[in-house]
Write an enzyme that holds these catalytic residues in place. Structure first.
Site, PDB file in Angstrom:
ATOM      1  N   ASP A 223     -31.855   1.034   0.861  1.00 27.82           N
ATOM      2  CA  ASP A 223     -32.057   0.359   2.266  1.00 27.82           C
ATOM      3  C   ASP A 223     -30.660  -0.817   2.506  1.00 27.82           C
ATOM      4  O   ASP A 223     -29.854  -0.707   1.764  1.00 27.82           O
ATOM      5  CB  ASP A 223     -32.693  -1.195   1.812  1.00 27.82           C
ATOM      6  CG  ASP A 223     -33.082  -2.061   2.719  1.00 27.82           C
ATOM      7  OD1 ASP A 223     -33.544  -1.837   3.815  1.00 27.82           O
ATOM      8  OD2 ASP A 223     -33.319  -3.051   2.803  1.00 27.82           O
TER       9      ASP A 223
ATOM     10  N   THR B  11     -44.467   4.473   6.671  1.00 25.03           N
ATOM     11  CA  THR B  11     -45.607   4.714   7.806  1.00 25.03           C
ATOM     12  C   THR B  11     -45.110   3.552   8.718  1.00 25.03           C
ATOM     13  O   THR B  11     -45.447   3.760  10.132  1.00 25.03           O
ATOM     14  CB  THR B  11     -47.213   4.417   7.179  1.00 25.03           C
ATOM     15  OG1 THR B  11     -46.651   3.029   6.300  1.00 25.03           O
ATOM     16  CG2 THR B  11     -47.508   5.354   6.665  1.00 25.03           C
TER      17      THR B  11
ATOM     18  N   ASN C  36     -41.772   2.591  10.395  1.00 20.16           N
ATOM     19  CA  ASN C  36     -41.093   2.860  10.608  1.00 20.16           C
ATOM     20  C   ASN C  36     -41.696   2.937  12.049  1.00 20.16           C
ATOM     21  O   ASN C  36     -40.054   3.278  13.123  1.00 20.16           O
ATOM     22  CB  ASN C  36     -39.897   3.694   9.689  1.00 20.16           C
ATOM     23  CG  ASN C  36     -39.391   3.098   8.203  1.00 20.16           C
ATOM     24  OD1 ASN C  36     -39.063   3.957   7.495  1.00 20.16           O
ATOM     25  ND2 ASN C  36     -39.314   1.797   8.141  1.00 20.16           N
ATOM     26  N   TRP C  37     -42.199   3.825  11.795  1.00 17.01           N
ATOM     27  CA  TRP C  37     -42.342   4.033  13.558  1.00 17.01           C
ATOM     28  C   TRP C  37     -42.198   3.298  14.647  1.00 17.01           C
ATOM     29  O   TRP C  37     -42.772   3.535  15.139  1.00 17.01           O
ATOM     30  CB  TRP C  37     -44.057   4.732  13.919  1.00 17.01           C
ATOM     31  CG  TRP C  37     -44.460   6.023  13.030  1.00 17.01           C
ATOM     32  CD1 TRP C  37     -44.775   5.906  11.765  1.00 17.01           C
ATOM     33  CD2 TRP C  37     -44.279   7.220  13.638  1.00 17.01           C
ATOM     34  NE1 TRP C  37     -45.424   7.561  11.259  1.00 17.01           N
ATOM     35  CE2 TRP C  37     -44.451   8.239  12.522  1.00 17.01           C
ATOM     36  CE3 TRP C  37     -43.440   7.989  14.253  1.00 17.01           C
ATOM     37  CZ2 TRP C  37     -44.148   9.582  12.704  1.00 17.01           C
ATOM     38  CZ3 TRP C  37     -43.225   9.071  14.414  1.00 17.01           C
ATOM     39  CH2 TRP C  37     -43.471  10.089  13.059  1.00 17.01           C
TER      40      TRP C  37
HETATM   41  C1  FPP Z   1     -33.070   1.813   5.439  1.00 16.45           C
HETATM   42  O1  FPP Z   1     -32.544   1.045   6.036  1.00 16.45           O
HETATM   43  C2  FPP Z   1     -33.542   2.746   5.365  1.00 16.45           C
HETATM   44  C3  FPP Z   1     -34.481   3.728   6.322  1.00 16.45           C
HETATM   45  C4  FPP Z   1     -35.457   3.336   6.670  1.00 16.45           C
HETATM   46  C5  FPP Z   1     -33.917   4.926   5.632  1.00 16.45           C
HETATM   47  C6  FPP Z   1     -33.602   5.821   4.216  1.00 16.45           C
HETATM   48  C7  FPP Z   1     -32.796   7.047   4.721  1.00 16.45           C
HETATM   49  C8  FPP Z   1     -31.846   7.696   4.642  1.00 16.45           C
HETATM   50  C9  FPP Z   1     -31.650   7.094   3.682  1.00 16.45           C
HETATM   51  C10 FPP Z   1     -31.374   8.614   5.210  1.00 16.45           C
HETATM   52  C11 FPP Z   1     -31.658   9.701   4.921  1.00 16.45           C
HETATM   53  C12 FPP Z   1     -33.299  10.046   4.976  1.00 16.45           C
HETATM   54  C13 FPP Z   1     -33.684  11.175   4.428  1.00 16.45           C
HETATM   55  C14 FPP Z   1     -35.436  11.526   4.651  1.00 16.45           C
HETATM   56  C15 FPP Z   1     -33.108  12.311   4.112  1.00 16.45           C
HETATM   57  P1  FPP Z   1     -32.276   0.362   7.204  1.00 16.45           P
HETATM   58  O2  FPP Z   1     -31.615   1.152   8.146  1.00 16.45           O
HETATM   59  O3  FPP Z   1     -33.697  -0.484   6.646  1.00 16.45           O
HETATM   60  O4  FPP Z   1     -31.015  -1.160   7.053  1.00 16.45           O
HETATM   61  P2  FPP Z   1     -30.927  -2.222   7.995  1.00 16.45           P
HETATM   62  O5  FPP Z   1     -32.186  -2.982   6.227  1.00 16.45           O
HETATM   63  O6  FPP Z   1     -30.228  -3.114   7.079  1.00 16.45           O
HETATM   64  O7  FPP Z   1     -31.142  -2.648   8.688  1.00 16.45           O
END
Ligand code: FPP
Length: 252
Positions: free
Chosen positions: A23, A69, A71-72
């Site tokens: 995260d 699921t 994240n869509w």
């Molecule tokens: C959370 O950060 C992260 C994710 C939703 C996706 C995690 C993905 C990666 C590390 C990229 C690599 C993925 C793969 C499958 C190779 P956030 O966007 O929720 O961050 P925030 O809470 O600071 O907005």
């Protein structure tokens, strides 16, 4: 009886299966005045560093939450960015993972994923199917409730067909229907970025996991942070619902 070899002790102590909620990509990018996509790209580099460091810390299984699921609900551009990153990660790292004995599994719902992603997933799993030095599970289009629901439907069908009967160890039988059935449950679940939630990750499997919340944004993660999490885990006392052996009074 001779004392247990040190290797056994090390295996008992270290977290055999670590699961990570990666995260903070968005916040990492925002702090730098950059688009979220840059944060996700930096997140892939952190993932590469972490996968490389894990076996050296005695970890045998690593499960990471790549796409849920839920994240869509993000903007379509971000969804396709995350799909693209899985593709790019597999493309750039699969040959090395294959060579280094890493078995790759993608867990989660296949329904709804684009055909090119499904092809990448099948290829990664097939090419590493005989590897057993280290296990990398990427949770992609994964949700704990969805996984339990899907398992329950298949489980119910097998009960109705008489393939599963009363008298068995139903909890263990049910676990075999989950997409995580190939591995042990996580010993340690890590979440980065300071948030302290499970967010629908490994709901069934987390029953006896230890939790470590680290105040570090995922793109900054790497070997040192992973070592710190494992050390914190090793300082914990796990009782699985029982009591500490020292607290049991000797009879008589
Ligand atoms: C959370 O950060 C992260 C994710 C939703 C996706 C995690 C993905 C990666 C590390 C990229 C690599 C993925 C793969 C499958 C190779 P956030 O966007 O929720 O961050 P925030 O809470 O600071 O907005």
């Amino acid at each position: 009886m001779s004392p247990k070899p040190a290797k056994d002790v090390a295996a008992m102590m270290s977290a055999r299966h670590v699961a990570i909620i990666m995260d903070g990509n968005g916040r990492w990018a925002k702090r730098r005045g950059m688009p979220r996509s840059v944060g996700h790209q930096a997140g892939v580099n952190a993932l590469k560093r972490t996968v490389e460091a894990a076996p050296q810390l005695g970890i045998e299984w690593l499960t990471v939450f790549g796409f849920s699921t839920e994240n869509w609900r993000r903007p379509a551009s971000e969804v396709s960015e995350l799909m693209g990153l899985l593709k790019a990660y597999v493309k750039s790292d699969l040959a090395r993972l294959e060579r280094e004995g890493v078995r790759v599994r993608i867990i989660g719902r296949r329904d709804g994923l684009p055909a090119d992603i499904l092809a990448i997933i099948d290829d990664a799993e097939a090419r590493t199917a005989r590897n057993d030095r280290f296990n990398l599970q990427v949770a992609f289009n994964y949700g704990g409730r969805a996984d339990i629901t899907d398992a329950a439907v298949r489980f119910a069908a097998d009960v109705a067909a008489g393939r599963i009967g009363p008298g068995g160890h139903l909890e263990a039988e049910f676990g075999r229907y989950l997409s995580t059935a190939a591995g042990p449950p996580p010993d340690l679940i890590v979440r980065t970025s300071g948030e302290q939630r499970l967010s629908n990750f490994l709901l069934w499997e987390a029953a006896y996991a230890e939790f470590v919340f680290q105040d570090i944004l995922w793109p900054d993660y790497g070997p040192d942070a992973l070592r710190a999490a494992v050390q914190e885990y090793m300082s914990r006392e796990r009782r699985y619902g029982g009591v500490d052996a020292d607290d049991v009074l000797a009879p008589g």
